[in-house]
Design a protein around this motif. Structure first.
Motif, PDB file in Angstrom:
ATOM      1  N   GLU A 308       0.845  -1.189   0.000  1.00 30.34           N
ATOM      2  CA  GLU A 308       0.000   0.000   0.000  1.00 30.34           C
ATOM      3  C   GLU A 308       0.887   1.248   0.000  1.00 30.34           C
ATOM      4  O   GLU A 308       1.941   1.270   0.630  1.00 30.34           O
ATOM      5  N   HIS A 309       0.472   2.286  -0.696  1.00 29.82           N
ATOM      6  CA  HIS A 309       1.183   3.572  -0.805  1.00 29.82           C
ATOM      7  C   HIS A 309       2.462   3.482  -1.656  1.00 29.82           C
ATOM      8  O   HIS A 309       3.255   4.405  -1.679  1.00 29.82           O
ATOM      9  N   GLU A 312       0.594   2.399  -5.991  1.00 30.72           N
ATOM     10  CA  GLU A 312      -0.690   1.710  -5.835  1.00 30.72           C
ATOM     11  C   GLU A 312      -1.679   2.311  -6.847  1.00 30.72           C
ATOM     12  O   GLU A 312      -2.079   3.465  -6.706  1.00 30.72           O
ATOM     13  N   PHE A 314      -4.843   3.175  -7.874  1.00 30.69           N
ATOM     14  CA  PHE A 314      -5.958   3.251  -6.933  1.00 30.69           C
ATOM     15  C   PHE A 314      -7.326   3.288  -7.614  1.00 30.69           C
ATOM     16  O   PHE A 314      -8.125   2.387  -7.445  1.00 30.69           O
ATOM     17  N   ASP A 325       1.605   6.896  -4.638  1.00 33.63           N
ATOM     18  CA  ASP A 325       2.993   6.500  -4.362  1.00 33.63           C
ATOM     19  C   ASP A 325       3.519   7.351  -3.207  1.00 33.63           C
ATOM     20  O   ASP A 325       4.642   7.850  -3.244  1.00 33.63           O
TER      21      ASP A 325
END
Length: 445
Positions: A308-309, A312, A314, A325
């Motif tokens: 995650e992050h 990603e 989204f 990111d």
């Protein structure tokens, strides 16, 4: 007070260290100069561990026989200077926990790709049925797990700050992904100090241990030539695979280790992009040290879900793709992000600048970025670096403003990329908070 362990910082690592210290019979005092999150206050109270917030009671701390400090507290902090002058040992939570476990450790460091490689290695070992823990910068505190969970193997993500507080600790398997300028503000703006810090991952290693490193990284390669290294060296890169080592031949990754050869198509890796080939090779070698079968390794490298992050993908809103990111807290991370984009980019960047040099991004920004949204309190350096190669550079004072501005600047088929290249502490609690706010505002569009 005799046998007092003082713990500075009451985040995940500090609270874990407090629980382990108490379990080992020490008197424990936890002190945090800032606020302590409610969940951690509750844990400390439940364990009847004495703590304070908003101050450091120096008389008490300077009487400790050992101090465990949070990686976020620099060596230059006045209290740390006083402790050093008194000769009181100041160590990291990882060092402290390492004294109380004989589990095997895979320790992963590097300027970029640490979290992905750590989670991928953990995923492989866990799927193969090993009793494995995840610790360091991700997962649960190492000390907490040593106190209460007793794993056979730990996969530990280590930052340079954690390594700085480690002395007797030894990694059974050390992984060094790359070294690019980062956190130079903590290292007197001397690159060599930062390099030395990363190379602490090799301390105390013997000929029974493994050192896995990227042979394509110039800084790492030059540094290895200067050092006597006791452990088994296993290089990886995009060229041919050495023995032992990993490489790429005819679009297949090849890993040679312990009379075993592993190979799979790079197209089958769940993580795509050049930097992820490196991450997959590093995790693959580390896993093969633990005799993971080839079929299991192949399956895990192809079904891993990512972080995650970190790049990603989204949501799509009216044909515009939004990519989170937020974990890109340095210039090199953003370089990887931009390098992997294949559509026109509206780039949201900025935050706390750690002495960044944006010049390496110039070519990519010129080729791929149509507009920049600056999200930080001080954006002068970004505007100066890219003012002549991007037509639209706008400023935003909040994530809501940034997402809206990016949405208006983007067209159907474009990508909005949050990849800040900076730390997050000016407007957000941390990069997770920044990434979550980004996702929330994208949902609100």
């Amino acid at each position: 007070m005799e046998n007092l362990v003082a713990i500075l910082g009451a985040g995940e690592s500090g609270v874990g260290a407090a629980i382990l210290a108490q379990k080992k019979g020490f008197a424990v005092f936890v002190s945090d100069l800032g606020k302590i999150r409610e969940k951690y206050q509750k844990v400390l109270s439940d364990y009847e561990i004495e703590f304070e917030a908003g101050q450091h009671t120096e008389d008490k701390i300077l009487n400790a026989e050992l101090v465990v400090k949070s990686p976020g507290i620099p060596e230059t902090a006045p209290l740390i200077v006083k402790l050093r002058e008194k000769g009181i040992p100041v160590i990291s939570e990882i060092e402290f926990a390492g004294r109380y476990t004989d589990a095997k450790t895979i320790c992963i460091t590097g300027s970029n790709g640490k979290t992905t490689t750590t989670l991928l290695t953990y995923h492989i070992l866990q799927k193969a049925g090993l009793n494995v823990g995840l610790a360091g910068n991700v997962g649960k505190s190492f000390a907490w797990q040593v106190a209460e969970e007793k794993h056979d193997v730990y996969v530990i993500e280590l930052s340079s700050f954690q390594l700085d507080g480690m002395y007797d600790f030894r990694a059974d398997v050390a992984v060094l992904l790359n070294i690019t300028p980062d956190h130079l503000d903590r290292y007197g703006y001397q690159m060599q100090n930062y390099v030395d810090s990363k190379f602490r991952i090799l301390q105390n290693q013997t000929s029974d241990d493994y050192f896995i490193y990227c042979d394509d990284d110039e800084v790492v390669k030059q540094e290895i030539e200067k050092r006597e290294i006791a452990s088994v060296q296993v290089p990886f890169g995009l060229g041919a695979a050495s023995v032992p080592g990993a490489g790429v031949q005819e679009n297949r990754i090849i890993i040679n280790l312990k009379q075993n050869q592993f190979s799979m198509s790079i197209l089958d890796l769940s993580l795509q992009g050049k930097h992820n080939i490196y991450n997959s090779m590093a995790a693959g070698i580390a896993s093969m040290v633990f005799q993971i079968r080839n079929e299991q390794l192949r399956e895990s490298l192809s079904d891993f879900k990512g972080v995650e992050h970190r790049l990603e993908h989204f949501l799509k809103v009216h044909g515009i793709e939004f990519v989170n990111d937020s974990k890109a807290t340095n210039v090199n991370s953003s370089w990887y992000a931009l390098e992997s984009m294949h559509k026109p980019v509206v780039w949201i960047a900025g935050g706390v600048d750690k002495g960044n040099d944006y010049s390496i991004l110039k070519g990519l920004v010129t080729d791929k970025v149509k507009a920049i949204v600056c999200l930080g309190k001080n954006n002068a350096k970004i505007k100066e670096a890219f003012g002549d190669c991007v037509a639209d550079i706008v400023e935003a004072g909040s994530m809501e403003e940034a997402v809206r501005a990016a949405y208006y600047l983007a067209r159907n088929g474009d990508t909005v990329l949050l990849s800040p290249a900076c730390a997050s502490f000016d407007l957000f609690e941390n990069y997770e908070d920044r990434g979550n706010q980004f996702k929330k505002q994208v949902r609100n569009l």
